[in-house]
Design a protein around this motif. Structure first.
Motif, short mmCIF file in Angstrom:
data_model
loop_
_atom_site.label_atom_id
_atom_site.label_comp_id
_atom_site.label_asym_id
_atom_site.label_seq_id
_atom_site.Cartn_x
_atom_site.Cartn_y
_atom_site.Cartn_z
N ALA A 1 13.32 1.51 14.68
CA ALA A 1 13.49 1.19 15.87
C ALA A 1 13.73 2.51 16.76
CB ALA A 1 14.86 0.51 16.13
N ILE A 2 14.23 3.57 16.24
CA ILE A 2 14.44 4.71 16.93
C ILE A 2 13.12 5.27 17.34
CG2 ILE A 2 15.21 7.15 16.72
CD1 ILE A 2 17.47 6.17 14.79
N LEU A 3 12.21 5.17 16.17
CA LEU A 3 10.93 5.84 16.23
C LEU A 3 9.94 5.12 17.64
CD1 LEU A 3 9.58 6.40 12.78
CD2 LEU A 3 9.87 8.11 14.42
N SER A 4 10.20 3.77 17.51
CA SER A 4 9.70 3.12 18.55
C SER A 4 10.30 3.42 19.86
CB SER A 4 9.55 1.66 18.20
OG SER A 4 9.87 0.66 19.15
N MET A 5 11.49 3.75 20.11
CA MET A 5 12.16 3.89 21.39
C MET A 5 11.59 5.43 21.82
SD MET A 5 16.29 2.78 21.17
CE MET A 5 16.92 3.05 19.75
N LEU A 6 11.63 6.38 20.86
CA LEU A 6 11.09 7.59 21.06
C LEU A 6 9.62 7.42 21.64
CD1 LEU A 6 12.78 9.79 18.22
CD2 LEU A 6 13.50 9.83 20.62
N GLY A 7 8.90 6.83 20.71
CA GLY A 7 7.42 6.47 21.01
C GLY A 7 7.27 6.04 22.56
N LEU B 1 10.65 13.92 14.09
CA LEU B 1 9.37 14.41 14.19
C LEU B 1 8.24 13.14 14.58
CD1 LEU B 1 7.08 16.51 13.80
CD2 LEU B 1 7.39 16.20 11.40
N LEU B 2 7.51 13.23 15.47
CA LEU B 2 6.46 11.96 15.53
C LEU B 2 5.14 12.74 15.67
CD1 LEU B 2 9.27 10.86 17.09
CD2 LEU B 2 7.76 9.71 18.73
N PHE B 3 4.28 11.75 14.77
CA PHE B 3 2.77 12.19 15.03
C PHE B 3 2.07 11.20 15.77
CE2 PHE B 3 4.39 14.04 10.63
CZ PHE B 3 3.96 15.23 10.98
N ARG B 4 0.91 11.48 16.18
CA ARG B 4 0.00 10.70 17.05
C ARG B 4 -0.80 9.93 15.70
NH1 ARG B 4 -2.32 10.36 21.95
NH2 ARG B 4 -1.84 12.78 22.41
N GLU B 5 -1.08 10.54 14.81
CA GLU B 5 -1.97 9.87 13.88
C GLU B 5 -1.37 9.88 12.41
OE1 GLU B 5 -5.85 11.73 13.55
OE2 GLU B 5 -6.08 11.72 15.88
N GLU B 6 -1.75 8.75 11.88
CA GLU B 6 -1.12 8.36 10.65
C GLU B 6 -1.79 9.47 9.57
OE1 GLU B 6 -2.03 4.70 8.92
OE2 GLU B 6 -0.37 4.72 7.45
N LYS B 7 -2.89 10.00 9.68
CA LYS B 7 -3.27 10.89 8.67
C LYS B 7 -2.58 12.24 8.52
CE LYS B 7 -6.66 13.94 11.06
NZ LYS B 7 -7.83 13.59 12.10
#
Ligand code: 0PR
Length: 399
Positions: free
Chosen positions: A67-73, A236-242
């Motif tokens: 949920a945090i990742l989605s808020m930060l996203g 830490l957030l990445f754009r791409e899964e790779k």
């Protein structure tokens, strides 16, 4: 370690003694941290034993992390980010660069290019990851010289770093230009928004720095700085899964079969604290906090100008560097005589103040008055060649 355990009271008493030597934040202008929001503290206590290193045992905490990742996203213009909660900017930066390097397996002698103003975590990165960290020049307005950065790129360059809120001056690099350079050269771009990530989205006019820019591949943003969460809490957030996948390590005997994180055992309490404060404040709450810090920042500059002290650059965020002669001595005097903690910058040399939420109008005004006393004191000491006492209360009573 002693043979027999102490009683609770004795342990508590030594804790209290140690605590009394810690400085309260009220006179701290050198830190990017502050008192955590009370709801973060409550949540932290509720999840104290939760371990995200083996989150199959703590699926509730894991859901909070998602949920945090989605808020930060949402905040950083990426509805589907990949990433995790780190211990802070240092770990996020290490992992971002490690991901760049791992994603370019064919390059044997990789390098990255960072602004000369980058946080010292990039010196650790050079050492830990054995990667060449090249430093690009800084221009007079303290942003990176993008043409110098471009000229440092070669066939072994895996990525660039831009800073959104530099440690010393709170300056933001021209990330949109760096994004173009990254795309032109088919390399990654990591944005260190450890400080600015929870500031820029909440001030009206601000330069683009996030995933809206197509070249940005990862972002570091720290809830334990302007996010009002508990320490340690970074993200830490990445754009791409790779990129995230390039960090994968098998963990056959855990409840989860792999990890992407640097640390093994990881605080679920930090996750809960960050979730709680982000939910509780919402964008509106953060906007209020950031606007208040910015108003105090402008007040600080206005008051400083009255005593003929000027900022090195117009503030972009709530960090102010004041041009003074002999910042080292001034820092020492402010601490020893008045209890203020400030830091100093290297180039250009100045005293640096971070206007965190624990500051108030009264404390800003009191600080500038004390700075004035220090400057006057140093001036008379220099002129007379002798050490003079302080006029502590401004009434002529000398200490
Ligand atoms: N990136 C930037 C832009 C930073 O400013 C910092 C820390 C980091 C990364 C690293 O973050 P962590 O320390 O969370 O790993 N900047 C502050 C500094 O070095 C950290 C700090 C905080 C220092 C509180 C002192 C202090 O009292 O100034």
């Amino acid at each position: 370690m002693q043979e027999q355990g102490q009683n609770w009271e004795d342990v508590m008493s030594s804790l209290m003694q140690a605590r009394s030597k810690d400085l309260p934040y009220e006179k701290v202008l050198s830190s990017m941290c502050t008192y955590p929001h009370p709801i973060a503290v409550e949540a932290y206590k509720m999840f104290i034993e939760s371990n995200m290193g083996d989150y199959g045992l703590f699926m509730g905490t894991y859901e909070l992390e998602q949920a945090i990742l989605s808020m930060l996203g949402d905040l950083l213009h990426n509805p589907h980010p990949y990433g995790y909660l780190t211990t802070g900017g240092t770990e996020s930066n290490i992992q971002a660069v490690r991901a760049m390097r791992n994603a370019c397996k064919s390059i044997n002698d990789p390098n990255i290019i960072v602004p000369a103003s980058a946080h010292f975590s990039f010196d650790k990165i050079a050492d830990v990851l054995k990667i060449d960290v090249r430093k690009a020049r800084i221009l007079s307005d303290l942003v990176v010289d993008t043409s110098h950065m471009r000229s440092l790129i070669d066939q072994n360059t895996v990525g660039l770093v831009g800073i959104a809120g530099s440690t010393e001056f709170g300056q933001v690099d021209p990330i949109s230009e760096l994004s173009k350079i990254a795309i032109d050269n088919h390399i990654f771009l990591h944005v260190d928004a450890a400080f600015g990530g929870f500031v820029l989205p909440f001030i009206g006019q601000h330069p683009s720095f996030d995933f809206l820019l197509p070249g940005v591949s990862s972002i570091a943003i720290d809830p334990h700085k302007m996010g009002m969460s508990i320490i340690p809490s970074g993200a830490l957030l990445f754009r791409e899964e790779k990129m995230m996948l390039s960090l994968k390590v098998d963990t056959p005997y855990l409840t989860i079969s792999n990890q992407y994180t640097l640390t093994g055992t990881r605080s679920g309490a930090s996750v809960a604290g960050t979730y709680a404060v982000m939910k509780f404040l919402g964008k509106e709450g953060y906007r209020y906090i950031v606007n208040r810090c910015m108003a105090l920042t402008y007040l600080l500059i206005e008051e400083a100008k009255k005593i003929d002290v000027h900022p090195v650059i117009d503030p972009v965020m709530n960090i102010v560097a004041l041009s003074v002669l002999d910042p080292k001595t001034i820092r020492k005097e402010l601490a020893n005589k008045f209890g203020w903690q400030v830091s100093i910058t290297k180039q250009p040399s100045s005293i640096r103040l971070v206007v965190m939420p624990h500051m108030t109008e009264e404390s800003i005004i009191a600080f500038v008055q004390d700075l004035k006393k220090v400057l006057e004191h140093l001036k008379t000491s220099t002129n007379t060649g002798s050490e003079k006492s302080y006029d502590f209360d401004g009434t002529g009573n000398m200490a």
